[in-house]
Design a protein around this motif. Sequence first.
Motif, PDB file in Angstrom:
ATOM      1  N   GLY A 132      -4.402 -12.087   0.733  1.00 23.87           N
ATOM      2  CA  GLY A 132      -5.287 -11.220  -0.201  1.00 23.87           C
ATOM      3  C   GLY A 132      -5.512 -10.756  -1.474  1.00 23.87           C
ATOM      4  N   SER A 139      -0.172  -6.648  -0.349  1.00 19.69           N
ATOM      5  CA  SER A 139      -0.986  -8.668  -0.929  1.00 19.69           C
ATOM      6  C   SER A 139       0.295  -9.044  -1.500  1.00 19.69           C
ATOM      7  CB  SER A 139      -2.207  -7.882  -1.309  1.00 19.69           C
ATOM      8  OG  SER A 139      -1.786  -7.345  -2.935  1.00 19.69           O
ATOM      9  N   ASN A 169       4.452 -11.631   5.777  1.00 20.42           N
ATOM     10  CA  ASN A 169       3.288 -11.268   7.320  1.00 20.42           C
ATOM     11  C   ASN A 169       3.947 -10.387   8.326  1.00 20.42           C
ATOM     12  OD1 ASN A 169       0.919 -10.778   7.872  1.00 20.42           O
ATOM     13  ND2 ASN A 169       1.453 -11.650   9.542  1.00 20.42           N
ATOM     14  N   THR A 204      -1.933  -7.398   8.851  1.00 16.67           N
ATOM     15  CA  THR A 204      -3.220  -7.455   9.426  1.00 16.67           C
ATOM     16  C   THR A 204      -3.329  -7.855  10.477  1.00 16.67           C
ATOM     17  OG1 THR A 204      -4.157  -8.637   8.179  1.00 16.67           O
ATOM     18  CG2 THR A 204      -5.047  -7.156   6.623  1.00 16.67           C
ATOM     19  N   THR A 205      -2.662  -8.938  10.523  1.00 11.32           N
ATOM     20  CA  THR A 205      -2.740  -9.625  11.994  1.00 11.32           C
ATOM     21  C   THR A 205      -1.446 -10.648  12.066  1.00 11.32           C
ATOM     22  OG1 THR A 205      -4.129 -10.758  13.766  1.00 11.32           O
ATOM     23  CG2 THR A 205      -3.604 -11.886  10.942  1.00 11.32           C
ATOM     24  N   LEU A 218       0.454  -2.561   4.603  1.00 16.85           N
ATOM     25  CA  LEU A 218      -0.079  -3.622   3.808  1.00 16.85           C
ATOM     26  C   LEU A 218       0.135  -4.278   3.210  1.00 16.85           C
ATOM     27  CD1 LEU A 218      -3.778  -2.770   4.956  1.00 16.85           C
ATOM     28  CD2 LEU A 218      -2.111  -3.965   6.556  1.00 16.85           C
ATOM     29  N   VAL A 249      -3.991 -13.948   4.559  1.00 19.62           N
ATOM     30  CA  VAL A 249      -4.884 -12.239   5.034  1.00 19.62           C
ATOM     31  C   VAL A 249      -3.600 -12.128   4.540  1.00 19.62           C
ATOM     32  CG1 VAL A 249      -7.035 -13.028   6.549  1.00 19.62           C
ATOM     33  CG2 VAL A 249      -4.285 -12.591   6.863  1.00 19.62           C
ATOM     34  N   LEU A 250      -4.684 -10.413   4.156  1.00 23.06           N
ATOM     35  CA  LEU A 250      -3.658  -9.003   3.778  1.00 23.06           C
ATOM     36  C   LEU A 250      -2.198  -9.992   4.423  1.00 23.06           C
ATOM     37  CD1 LEU A 250      -5.443  -5.896   2.926  1.00 23.06           C
ATOM     38  CD2 LEU A 250      -4.295  -7.260   1.295  1.00 23.06           C
ATOM     39  N   ASP A 273       4.265  -7.317  10.112  1.00 25.06           N
ATOM     40  CA  ASP A 273       4.050  -7.298  11.454  1.00 25.06           C
ATOM     41  C   ASP A 273       4.891  -6.276  11.815  1.00 25.06           C
ATOM     42  OD1 ASP A 273       1.796  -6.705  13.141  1.00 25.06           O
ATOM     43  OD2 ASP A 273       2.449  -8.232  14.434  1.00 25.06           O
ATOM     44  N   THR A 311       0.722  -1.224   0.028  1.00 23.35           N
ATOM     45  CA  THR A 311       0.300  -0.532  -0.205  1.00 23.35           C
ATOM     46  C   THR A 311       1.066   1.524   0.360  1.00 23.35           C
ATOM     47  OG1 THR A 311      -0.227  -0.083   2.220  1.00 23.35           O
ATOM     48  CG2 THR A 311      -1.749  -1.023   1.376  1.00 23.35           C
TER      49      THR A 311
END
Length: 477
Positions: A371, A352, A339, A396-397, A350, A392-393, A343, A304
């Motif tokens: 994502g 993908s 990821n 995100t988590t 973010l 998931v993207l 994080d 992003t």
Amino acid sequence: MPPHLSADHPAAPPPGHGSVDALITQTRRLRGDMDAVRRDAPADTANPQSRWQRALFELALHQLDDLDGHLAQLRDGPAPAHSGPDGAGPQQPPAPEAPRTGSLLSRVGSAEWNLLTDESSWSAELYQILGRDPAAPPLTLDELPSLVYPEDRPRLTAMVTDCLVDAKPIDGEFRVVRPDGGVRTVHMMGEPVLDRDGSTVSMWAVLRDVSELRLSQRTVSETRDSLRQHRHLAQTEQRLAAQLQEAVLPAWHGPLRLPRRGPEALDLAACHLPSAQGTLIGGDWYDALELPDGNLLLSVGDLTGHGVAAASGMATLLGAVRGMAMAGTAPGKLLGWLNQLLDTTVQPALGSAVCCRYRPETRTLTWAQAGHPAPLLFHGGTGRMPAAPDGVLLGTTSGAVYGQAEVTLEPGDVLLLHTDGLVPRHSGAQALPRLLDLAPRLTTAHTAQDCLRIVTEEFGEREREDDACVLVARVDA
């Protein structure tokens, strides 16, 4: 008092009330229209262009306010003057109520200094501009510099001297220090008054308080400089982001065959497509890499944001993808580590991605997604989107788990990976059908480069709102 004759020609007679009233009406109508446009303009104080536009509006309104006040004075005539206490002049009638401080009429005053009688006369407005007590006598030309800002006194002295000695008109500005300590900028225009023999007998002047006007002009200048600097920084950032993106993305251009040895190979072609505006350099990437065990890594992704931050973040992610793939990490596990990397970064972001591992000897493709649009598979004149594993993207988590899927490719099959900027956002649900409708042309194309050309021609630059990456892989028949 001698008649007001300038050094060059007599003053023109003032216009009639009707014509001045018409000009006042036009000026006030224009001011109202300008104010309405200003209120409708965006008030984003964080945007340099918005600040510059607002400053220009304010400057225009100040100028129209001044024009309105000048026309009103022209229509109504000057207020009665205050004369000096020497008794040489006629008894002045009581002055009318002075205009309120800060009003349009208080911004312009007038004065006259008689050289023969040493008499001075000021209008009520000039007292307000200079902050003087209306009961005090007006200052003489010798006393006037005492009100002027020290650095500006030579300028005023030179203007007055040129007027009295050489009959030159006065047209200049200086700052005055009011008794309350406030500093005002005054614009002075004046001329000598000559007698029949051409000798200077007095000097008259109109003094205008232009403090707000000059403040507005400085604001316009400062916001314009800020806007230029902002644009320069944006252009520099865009150039750096483009250079960084070009340096990080694979250096190969045109067709590529991987693995380089062995009969089973993928014919590859890829490209980066800029946005229609060409100014939104994002974090899109594509990659094709031959691994030590003879397998291939295919990946596309998007981080992003735009500019240097997105391009540098993309470089970090792509480097991590290559390093983990070279170490033999499976696609699902690779995305999990990716990821965690996002994080734990200082600046949260973010992303993908689709990550694929291809085994040439069995023509099997193991892939995972985070994502991201799934790869599209074209075979025998038709196209389909394989069922996507969970994912998931990125960012995100914490601790997200990414599933894997496996598909076997056939000779002549075409695999299409892309970032979401390829298809216009307004296409909505029509995006996938538009891509799948290319199947007859893609499956009959002879090379991956031909397939890439078909895709890029279908989704032209004028339709794209964002930049995009496309990677095409064709299994040799």
